[in-house]
Design a protein around this motif. Sequence first.
Motif, PDB file in Angstrom:
ATOM      1  N   UNK A  90       0.816  -1.221   0.000  1.00  0.00           N
ATOM      2  CA  UNK A  90       0.000   0.000   0.000  1.00  0.00           C
ATOM      3  C   UNK A  90       0.845   1.265   0.000  1.00  0.00           C
ATOM      4  N   UNK A 140      -2.324   2.120  -3.864  1.00  0.00           N
ATOM      5  CA  UNK A 140      -2.273   3.577  -3.838  1.00  0.00           C
ATOM      6  C   UNK A 140      -2.458   4.229  -5.191  1.00  0.00           C
ATOM      7  N   UNK A 173      -8.112  11.096  -5.728  1.00  0.00           N
ATOM      8  CA  UNK A 173      -8.557  11.064  -4.335  1.00  0.00           C
ATOM      9  C   UNK A 173      -8.279  12.421  -3.720  1.00  0.00           C
ATOM     10  N   UNK A 217      -7.154  10.620   4.374  1.00  0.00           N
ATOM     11  CA  UNK A 217      -7.237   9.776   3.191  1.00  0.00           C
ATOM     12  C   UNK A 217      -7.622   8.371   3.611  1.00  0.00           C
ATOM     13  N   UNK A 218      -8.492   7.742   2.843  1.00  0.00           N
ATOM     14  CA  UNK A 218      -8.842   6.362   3.189  1.00  0.00           C
ATOM     15  C   UNK A 218      -7.606   5.488   3.043  1.00  0.00           C
ATOM     16  N   UNK A 219      -7.410   4.570   3.971  1.00  0.00           N
ATOM     17  CA  UNK A 219      -6.275   3.655   3.848  1.00  0.00           C
ATOM     18  C   UNK A 219      -6.651   2.557   2.870  1.00  0.00           C
ATOM     19  N   UNK A 220      -6.114   2.649   1.683  1.00  0.00           N
ATOM     20  CA  UNK A 220      -6.491   1.719   0.621  1.00  0.00           C
ATOM     21  C   UNK A 220      -5.410   0.656   0.471  1.00  0.00           C
ATOM     22  N   UNK A 221      -5.780  -0.518  -0.021  1.00  0.00           N
ATOM     23  CA  UNK A 221      -4.773  -1.573  -0.208  1.00  0.00           C
ATOM     24  C   UNK A 221      -3.813  -1.271  -1.347  1.00  0.00           C
ATOM     25  N   UNK A 247       5.487   6.133   1.513  1.00  0.00           N
ATOM     26  CA  UNK A 247       5.212   7.206   0.547  1.00  0.00           C
ATOM     27  C   UNK A 247       6.454   7.735  -0.138  1.00  0.00           C
ATOM     28  N   UNK A 260      -2.079   8.149  -5.020  1.00  0.00           N
ATOM     29  CA  UNK A 260      -2.464   8.686  -3.715  1.00  0.00           C
ATOM     30  C   UNK A 260      -1.730  10.009  -3.486  1.00  0.00           C
ATOM     31  N   UNK A 261      -2.446  11.008  -2.983  1.00  0.00           N
ATOM     32  CA  UNK A 261      -1.806  12.321  -2.794  1.00  0.00           C
ATOM     33  C   UNK A 261      -0.635  12.298  -1.804  1.00  0.00           C
ATOM     34  N   UNK A 262      -0.535  11.236  -1.029  1.00  0.00           N
ATOM     35  CA  UNK A 262       0.601  11.179  -0.089  1.00  0.00           C
ATOM     36  C   UNK A 262       1.908  10.762  -0.764  1.00  0.00           C
ATOM     37  N   UNK A 263       1.826  10.292  -2.006  1.00  0.00           N
ATOM     38  CA  UNK A 263       3.072   9.990  -2.726  1.00  0.00           C
ATOM     39  C   UNK A 263       3.599  11.321  -3.269  1.00  0.00           C
TER      40      UNK A 263
END
Lengths: 641, 641
Positions: A283, B588, B594, B582-586, A305, A523-526
């Motif tokens: 993830x 990313x 998102x 952010x939803x914790x997704x399996x 991330x 994902x915006x956290x990357x």
Amino acid sequence: MTSPVLPSHGRVRPLGLAQVSLTGGFWGERQAVNATATLAHCESWMERLGWLANFDRVADGTTGPDRPGWSFSDSEVYKLLEALSWESARSGAPEAEAAIKRLTARIARAQDPDGYLNTCFGHPGRPPRYSDLEMGHELYNTGHLLQAAVARLRTAGEDDLVRIARRAADHVCRAFGPGGIDGVCGHPEIEVGLAEFGRALGEPRYVDQARLFIERRGHGRLKDIPLGRAYFQDDIPVREAEVWRGHAVRALYLAAAAVDVAVETGDGELLDAVRRQWERSVARRTYITGGMGSRHQDEGFGEDWELPPDRAYCETCAGVASIMVSWRLYLATGEVRYADLIERTLYNVVAVSPSADGRAFFYANPLHQRAAGRPADPDEVSPRAEAGERAAWFDVSCCPTNVARTLAGLHGYLATSDDDGLQLLQYASCRIRAELPGGPPVAVDVETAYPGGGTVRVRVVDGSDRPWTLSLRVPAWASGATLTEGGRTRPVEPGFVRVRRAFAAGAEIVLELPVTPRFTWPDPRIDAVRGCVAVERGPEVLCVESHDLPDPGLLDTLVIDPGSAPRAVEGGALVRGRARAFPDAPWSYRDRPVDGDGGDWFDVPLRPYHGWARRGPAAMRIFLPLATDLRPSYPPIQEGA
Amino acid sequence: MTSPVLPSHGRVRPLGLAQVSLTGGFWGERQAVNATATLAHCESWMERLGWLANFDRVADGTTGPDRPGWSFSDSEVYKLLEALSWESARSGAPEAEAAIKRLTARIARAQDPDGYLNTCFGHPGRPPRYSDLEMGHELYNTGHLLQAAVARLRTAGEDDLVRIARRAADHVCRAFGPGGIDGVCGHPEIEVGLAEFGRALGEPRYVDQARLFIERRGHGRLKDIPLGRAYFQDDIPVREAEVWRGHAVRALYLAAAAVDVAVETGDGELLDAVRRQWERSVARRTYITGGMGSRHQDEGFGEDWELPPDRAYCETCAGVASIMVSWRLYLATGEVRYADLIERTLYNVVAVSPSADGRAFFYANPLHQRAAGRPADPDEVSPRAEAGERAAWFDVSCCPTNVARTLAGLHGYLATSDDDGLQLLQYASCRIRAELPGGPPVAVDVETAYPGGGTVRVRVVDGSDRPWTLSLRVPAWASGATLTEGGRTRPVEPGFVRVRRAFAAGAEIVLELPVTPRFTWPDPRIDAVRGCVAVERGPEVLCVESHDLPDPGLLDTLVIDPGSAPRAVEGGALVRGRARAFPDAPWSYRDRPVDGDGGDWFDVPLRPYHGWARRGPAAMRIFLPLATDLRPSYPPIQEGA
């Protein structure tokens, strides 16, 4: 039965390699090139560089300080032997069998009477045995010997290679068993080798030794090094770790062995630990390609991330190792997500490495190449992992033989069975002729142009009046898939779609997977790909190459229109983009946002990432910056509000 | 005159160190801590680790394979001697003078009769002289010896250290001069040492030898290594290169020497080459902090626009080296941009490194720390460059002594003169008492709380009826600055503002620099910080630390409101931000963007980056993601349009 991995227990069982054969297509072609070109290519380089002669020199007592190759060069010979064993069984090619005998004979002569076998340590002019557990790779080499012996044992029975491996494994158990050296090898691999060799021989001592190595790890038995003990996973015990860290290949070989040991010993806690590590690592520490390893410095995972596309390491071997872990977890649990990751990794890491002719390889697999590198010289050993073009061989040449052994046995990863039926996991044109335990014979042919096309046609060859279940994996990305059987078409969701019945000969089940190119959003956290989007087509990640742009410099300034969906074209996709012109400023940090002058919109061609740099060195990128502005997404807040 | 760098020609001249003194404030305090804590701290660690005893062991014939320290440990002793020399002259502290004599005596005993001086090579049990030019650092060590001797020569005259250095320099000229070894050192430094020692002694042979080393470089004389010849700048001749590349400290020491040689030999082409390299490297390969070096793997520059904040290396020594280059280019050209970069680098690289007590240091200076590291043990040698807290000492400990020598002579970088007057470059409370050549004496006091406050008050102490020009640097970031003189206030633009007149005693000139916190926007081509903004306050880059957030995990999800300007508060600034959930997704990578659920807006406190992790290990970031959406900035384009 012939298979690289045969656990004693599990929700599903691998099919034997003799029960499945690729009949062409994407993977069939690659397996054929592997057989006809890569195997001989690897042997010839190892001969040329003296890595094979290292065994002769030990036997002849002529080794010494000038021994060529790294401490792990023996392992390349063993990985080649593993590949040759699968290939010999698959095709019956006499060249493969001859090479096995030739290599085995040279290896045999170098084994010490007590079973120790290593050309780098333990001989006159060389450092003593086990004098550098951190970086010496002795047990690592032995682990690959055992994996080669497993391949031979399961395809040809007990021969000289298996006997050599038995003596080596017995030596390891004596030297590192209870009362022996209380250590582990800096590079995990002996564990996975011992576990499988133990399973193949029905020899619990080897599995016990693997368990012992796994339990020892993570307590600081290895010396601290500048990269830290996390580099070789000696920082945290395997069953306590929350995530993979340090050197990616090491972390993953260790995890694969932990699954083996957990399954063989019924250790649910250990299995759950690896599942937990897989979840968080997949993830938060995995690239869209399935690639693992964010850092060049330690060939390792970074923090959560931390996924830079340009400096992505994504070693080919880490892709192979990730498949090893996911395959074992899938066999243990039957959960489809593991097969999903295997597919992604096969197309976007493993398939990226070899050239079309099977004689050059990528080692690192970055997602963004800023400058086209130099052309590779096919007669030159690359001293480094990074390159703009595939290299014929490497100073550290772990990847070519890892690709070779994976491709040689690839048909083993296509399908599994359980008491009730067959699970199709990876789609390729193939023949499957299996016996279900206590059930009917299962004979199906699969025809597909996948991944170029999304139609997968499964035809039942031999009918039976006994019902069984055909399960087809609908990949997680495949929303909008349909299944047609008995004249009815219905939508199917990601996961396994199951068809249970007594299949008549000639029955056809057609899975339609939507391989229309699509945007995929990170994902915006990357942080490293914020404000970007990627394009995928079926299981393939696509990329833009400078070959397809009027000016390679455009890759630095290209932005694409997220409002305009990617369009399918032969060989890839088109997206709408433009290259903004940015003023060349003396300083790149300014008192207001710079938008750049918008150039004309044009169609940007994308092609599968696995084929990048096949037309020569190129600049390339997978993640494409969006043509968006920097306006806030809400009314500005008043000062003091 | 006493100054680290005294070119024979140039648009401006350094003031002598005796003509300027810091009287407190940001840099005065740091210089005092350096004097009272850092110098003794460095000597004590080098004693403890045996780096000093290495000289005794050579003298006593007892060195051997167990010699402690890397091949460059001698250079740390020389850099400390340089720092002690500036400090002894500045403060007259007897401890500094005693340390110089003590260290010099030990070094003297280790010098061979022919002038060769090195504790790692060339003695029984050690590798032969010059047997590893790539990585052996022999000439590098000698270069630092010469720089130390320059400091001593210019502050105390010819003493034992200077005589040792002369013999060492003569040996180098014999060994590597025409007809000698046709090689260069893997780590440039001898060049800049020879050039300055030659200038200090009026000895053109040394400058000639520096020139010879520079001309030899870039032709592949050094062996290829896995990191490539660019690592030590042996890939392209200095005068042909377009940009800095490879190991940053090596590239910058070499560039500094190239400026010296160009100036001394009137080589305009060579000077232009370095100016060109500076321009592109500063525009495309430099962090907002002034930091240089994007890669850990080779401690090197990356490609253009490769500026990851999290894996930024930005070695402290590269900051010191960048100042060395810019200072020389400023002296040669009088161009203000070089002084601008020096300011940025001083506050955001050099000042970041030492702890408040001067006994711990950062080596790498990343712009984003994802996870708070472990607390550093003040009694422990850090084996690695990266850390979440400043370390007392390092296995490779180049940075502490580089900080020490820079701070000890920092007052030399505040101002310069030309025939017509005085240029004030860096603002700090200080006294300046200079003689203009053929002009009036210039005596001014500067008072300022800079960078905490923006008011710089220059008071003329001794009046004169002869006119001269006071030039004040208005930094490039300082739009809205004003100058007040003779009761009149006027706006002034970035660059030099010049006031020419016969100044009366007591005349006051007040420069008002706007140190209101401000947003700074990165060029969109810097992929790694796309969609982010930074906050600066005067010359200081600010950052968010996890210490100041309710939950350190918020650093991963924080977004800030670009529509709401940063507000000044004591010690830093506030910006409006919120932490999206952010939803914790399996996985990313998803089929739609998102955005996350917006949390409540709150005031996010920012503090100067140079003070980060002073409250213990922290997660930290400089570049802050913007709360923007992913809407296109133009109407979506119709399919087929």
